[in-house]
Design a protein around this motif. Structure first.
Motif, PDB file in Angstrom:
ATOM      1  N   CYS A  32       0.831  -1.208   0.000  1.00  0.00           N
ATOM      2  CA  CYS A  32       0.000   0.000   0.000  1.00  0.00           C
ATOM      3  C   CYS A  32       0.865   1.258   0.000  1.00  0.00           C
ATOM      4  O   CYS A  32       0.541   2.249  -0.659  1.00  0.00           O
ATOM      5  N   VAL A  33       1.978   1.211   0.717  1.00  0.00           N
ATOM      6  CA  VAL A  33       2.920   2.334   0.702  1.00  0.00           C
ATOM      7  C   VAL A  33       3.498   2.502  -0.695  1.00  0.00           C
ATOM      8  O   VAL A  33       3.571   3.607  -1.240  1.00  0.00           O
ATOM      9  N   ARG A  34       3.906   1.383  -1.319  1.00  0.00           N
ATOM     10  CA  ARG A  34       4.487   1.411  -2.670  1.00  0.00           C
ATOM     11  C   ARG A  34       3.511   1.992  -3.676  1.00  0.00           C
ATOM     12  O   ARG A  34       3.905   2.741  -4.583  1.00  0.00           O
ATOM     13  N   LEU A  35       2.235   1.654  -3.531  1.00  0.00           N
ATOM     14  CA  LEU A  35       1.210   2.094  -4.474  1.00  0.00           C
ATOM     15  C   LEU A  35       0.627   3.460  -4.129  1.00  0.00           C
ATOM     16  O   LEU A  35      -0.194   3.998  -4.868  1.00  0.00           O
ATOM     17  N   GLY A  36       1.056   4.016  -2.986  1.00  0.00           N
ATOM     18  CA  GLY A  36       0.555   5.326  -2.577  1.00  0.00           C
ATOM     19  C   GLY A  36      -0.906   5.330  -2.192  1.00  0.00           C
ATOM     20  O   GLY A  36      -1.614   6.326  -2.399  1.00  0.00           O
ATOM     21  N   LEU A  37      -1.383   4.232  -1.598  1.00  0.00           N
ATOM     22  CA  LEU A  37      -2.798   4.125  -1.235  1.00  0.00           C
ATOM     23  C   LEU A  37      -3.044   4.648   0.184  1.00  0.00           C
ATOM     24  O   LEU A  37      -2.266   4.357   1.095  1.00  0.00           O
ATOM     25  N   PRO A  38      -4.135   5.382   0.389  1.00  0.00           N
ATOM     26  CA  PRO A  38      -4.418   5.981   1.699  1.00  0.00           C
ATOM     27  C   PRO A  38      -5.124   5.033   2.667  1.00  0.00           C
ATOM     28  O   PRO A  38      -6.135   5.374   3.285  1.00  0.00           O
ATOM     29  N   THR A  39      -4.616   3.841   2.803  1.00  0.00           N
ATOM     30  CA  THR A  39      -5.210   2.870   3.727  1.00  0.00           C
ATOM     31  C   THR A  39      -4.623   3.062   5.126  1.00  0.00           C
ATOM     32  O   THR A  39      -3.521   3.612   5.270  1.00  0.00           O
ATOM     33  N   PRO A  40      -5.304   2.596   6.155  1.00  0.00           N
ATOM     34  CA  PRO A  40      -4.760   2.711   7.510  1.00  0.00           C
ATOM     35  C   PRO A  40      -3.377   2.065   7.640  1.00  0.00           C
ATOM     36  O   PRO A  40      -2.489   2.613   8.294  1.00  0.00           O
ATOM     37  N   CYS A  41      -3.184   0.902   6.981  1.00  0.00           N
ATOM     38  CA  CYS A  41      -1.905   0.200   7.131  1.00  0.00           C
ATOM     39  C   CYS A  41      -0.740   0.955   6.493  1.00  0.00           C
ATOM     40  O   CYS A  41       0.409   0.775   6.885  1.00  0.00           O
ATOM     41  N   SER A  88     -11.698   0.214   3.714  1.00  0.00           N
ATOM     42  CA  SER A  88     -11.387   1.367   2.873  1.00  0.00           C
ATOM     43  C   SER A  88     -11.639   1.061   1.402  1.00  0.00           C
ATOM     44  O   SER A  88     -11.433  -0.069   0.945  1.00  0.00           O
ATOM     45  N   ALA A  89     -12.075   2.072   0.654  1.00  0.00           N
ATOM     46  CA  ALA A  89     -12.271   1.901  -0.789  1.00  0.00           C
ATOM     47  C   ALA A  89     -10.948   1.634  -1.490  1.00  0.00           C
ATOM     48  O   ALA A  89     -10.923   1.121  -2.607  1.00  0.00           O
ATOM     49  N   SER A  90      -9.840   1.946  -0.826  1.00  0.00           N
ATOM     50  CA  SER A  90      -8.513   1.729  -1.403  1.00  0.00           C
ATOM     51  C   SER A  90      -7.905   0.396  -0.971  1.00  0.00           C
ATOM     52  O   SER A  90      -6.771   0.086  -1.338  1.00  0.00           O
ATOM     53  N   SER A  91      -8.640  -0.379  -0.195  1.00  0.00           N
ATOM     54  CA  SER A  91      -8.115  -1.641   0.326  1.00  0.00           C
ATOM     55  C   SER A  91      -7.673  -2.579  -0.798  1.00  0.00           C
ATOM     56  O   SER A  91      -8.327  -2.682  -1.834  1.00  0.00           O
ATOM     57  N   ILE A  92      -6.554  -3.244  -0.581  1.00  0.00           N
ATOM     58  CA  ILE A  92      -6.106  -4.268  -1.530  1.00  0.00           C
ATOM     59  C   ILE A  92      -6.355  -5.661  -0.958  1.00  0.00           C
ATOM     60  O   ILE A  92      -5.912  -6.656  -1.528  1.00  0.00           O
ATOM     61  N   CYS A  93      -7.078  -5.719   0.144  1.00  0.00           N
ATOM     62  CA  CYS A  93      -7.382  -7.000   0.797  1.00  0.00           C
ATOM     63  C   CYS A  93      -8.856  -7.351   0.614  1.00  0.00           C
ATOM     64  O   CYS A  93      -9.597  -7.522   1.582  1.00  0.00           O
ATOM     65  N   ASP A  94      -9.272  -7.457  -0.633  1.00  0.00           N
ATOM     66  CA  ASP A  94     -10.686  -7.694  -0.918  1.00  0.00           C
ATOM     67  C   ASP A  94     -10.994  -9.151  -1.232  1.00  0.00           C
ATOM     68  O   ASP A  94     -12.078  -9.644  -0.936  1.00  0.00           O
ATOM     69  N   LEU A  95     -10.067  -9.830  -1.868  1.00  0.00           N
ATOM     70  CA  LEU A  95     -10.297 -11.201  -2.317  1.00  0.00           C
ATOM     71  C   LEU A  95      -9.201 -12.116  -1.778  1.00  0.00           C
ATOM     72  O   LEU A  95      -8.013 -11.877  -1.981  1.00  0.00           O
ATOM     73  N   PHE A  96      -9.618 -13.161  -1.079  1.00  0.00           N
ATOM     74  CA  PHE A  96      -8.696 -14.121  -0.479  1.00  0.00           C
ATOM     75  C   PHE A  96      -8.824 -15.443  -1.233  1.00  0.00           C
ATOM     76  O   PHE A  96      -9.896 -16.042  -1.246  1.00  0.00           O
ATOM     77  N   VAL A  97      -7.734 -15.879  -1.856  1.00  0.00           N
ATOM     78  CA  VAL A  97      -7.787 -17.069  -2.702  1.00  0.00           C
ATOM     79  C   VAL A  97      -6.686 -18.062  -2.312  1.00  0.00           C
ATOM     80  O   VAL A  97      -5.512 -17.718  -2.287  1.00  0.00           O
ATOM     81  N   THR A  98      -7.091 -19.273  -2.033  1.00  0.00           N
ATOM     82  CA  THR A  98      -6.153 -20.373  -1.795  1.00  0.00           C
ATOM     83  C   THR A  98      -6.232 -21.330  -2.972  1.00  0.00           C
ATOM     84  O   THR A  98      -7.310 -21.812  -3.324  1.00  0.00           O
ATOM     85  N   THR A  99      -5.104 -21.566  -3.599  1.00  0.00           N
ATOM     86  CA  THR A  99      -5.051 -22.493  -4.734  1.00  0.00           C
ATOM     87  C   THR A  99      -4.535 -23.830  -4.223  1.00  0.00           C
ATOM     88  O   THR A  99      -3.339 -23.996  -3.975  1.00  0.00           O
ATOM     89  N   ARG A 100      -5.436 -24.754  -4.056  1.00  0.00           N
ATOM     90  CA  ARG A 100      -5.115 -26.060  -3.485  1.00  0.00           C
ATOM     91  C   ARG A 100      -4.399 -26.959  -4.482  1.00  0.00           C
ATOM     92  O   ARG A 100      -3.501 -27.726  -4.124  1.00  0.00           O
ATOM     93  N   MET A 101      -4.824 -26.886  -5.755  1.00  0.00           N
ATOM     94  CA  MET A 101      -4.204 -27.699  -6.793  1.00  0.00           C
ATOM     95  C   MET A 101      -4.615 -27.143  -8.158  1.00  0.00           C
ATOM     96  O   MET A 101      -5.457 -26.255  -8.251  1.00  0.00           O
ATOM     97  N   SER A 102      -4.000 -27.666  -9.199  1.00  0.00           N
ATOM     98  CA  SER A 102      -4.365 -27.289 -10.564  1.00  0.00           C
ATOM     99  C   SER A 102      -5.111 -28.446 -11.209  1.00  0.00           C
ATOM    100  O   SER A 102      -4.620 -29.577 -11.218  1.00  0.00           O
TER     101      SER A 102
END
Length: 213
Positions: A162-171, A182-196
């Motif tokens: 978030c610092v690198r991207l210049g986003l105004p998030t709390p973190c 936050s509308a600027s959050s980058i923590c919106d989608l959590f994905v675990t890839t178990r296998m292909s």
């Protein structure tokens, strides 16, 4: 080779076996230079290539190599988008690419990939679309479990990103995940890839260096 690098090489041997069991193609390279050569050996010349936003891909030099060898590859460059609609169109084209380049936010000792995304373009390409996905990751992103992976990402990866991207998030101000909405959050989608489901689609190159976030 430092003791840490020796330990990483030993750990990678175990993780490779676990990843192959999950139908991933997995490799270990000691250095960034070796990782670049390995990635280029996987990617066929004449291919259409896209990428997610990845500090690791840039650190290894893969993104620059692809961009500067336009006679060998067709690169879908999302950085040229002038507005959100153009960016959306470029992300759509990326889904039909031959090779999608990215890193992973974390991976586990039992061979799973763990990612957190904002827009979802990166994880959607990992899940479905591109014929092949080439992932390069530093061994610093290895965690004991999926639960530990998510903790690592939210504490060690998302704030500096978030610092690198210049986003105004709390973190970006505190350096600590605030579990924000936050509308600027980058923590919106959590994905675990178990296998292909498709063997030979996902290639994972682990590197014995600290790379990315």
């Amino acid at each position: 080779m430092t003791p840490k690098q020796k330990a990483w090489a030993i750990q990678a041997e175990h993780v490779i076996k676990q990843m192959e069991r999950r139908h991933f193609n997995a490799y270990y390279c000691s250095t960034k230079e070796e990782a670049l050569s390995k990635a280029l050996s996987i990617i066929e010349k004449g291919s259409v290539i896209a990428s997610g936003g990845s500090a690791t891909i840039e650190e290894v030099g893969l993104l620059n190599y692809i961009k500067t060898h336009s006679e060998e590859y067709t690169f879908i460059d999302r950085s040229i988008a002038k507005n959100e609609e153009e960016k959306r169109q470029i992300h759509a084209k990326a889904i039909l690419s031959d090779y999608y380049l990215m890193s992973t936010n974390a991976f586990t000792m039992d061979g799973q990939l763990v990612n957190i995304d904002g827009n979802g373009n990166r994880v959607s390409a990992l899940c479905y679309g591109p014929k092949h996905v080439v992932i390069i990751t530093g061994m610093n992103k290895l965690t004991p479990s999926v639960e530990d992976a998510y903790k690592r990402i939210r504490q060690d990866a998302c704030p500096p990103n978030c610092v690198r991207l210049g986003l105004p998030t709390p973190c970006s101000k505190t350096g600590v995940c605030g579990d924000c909405m936050s509308a600027s959050s980058i923590c919106d989608l959590f994905v675990t890839t178990r296998m292909s489901r498709y063997p030979d689609r996902i290639h994972i190159i682990m590197v014995g260096e600290e790379l990315g976030y």
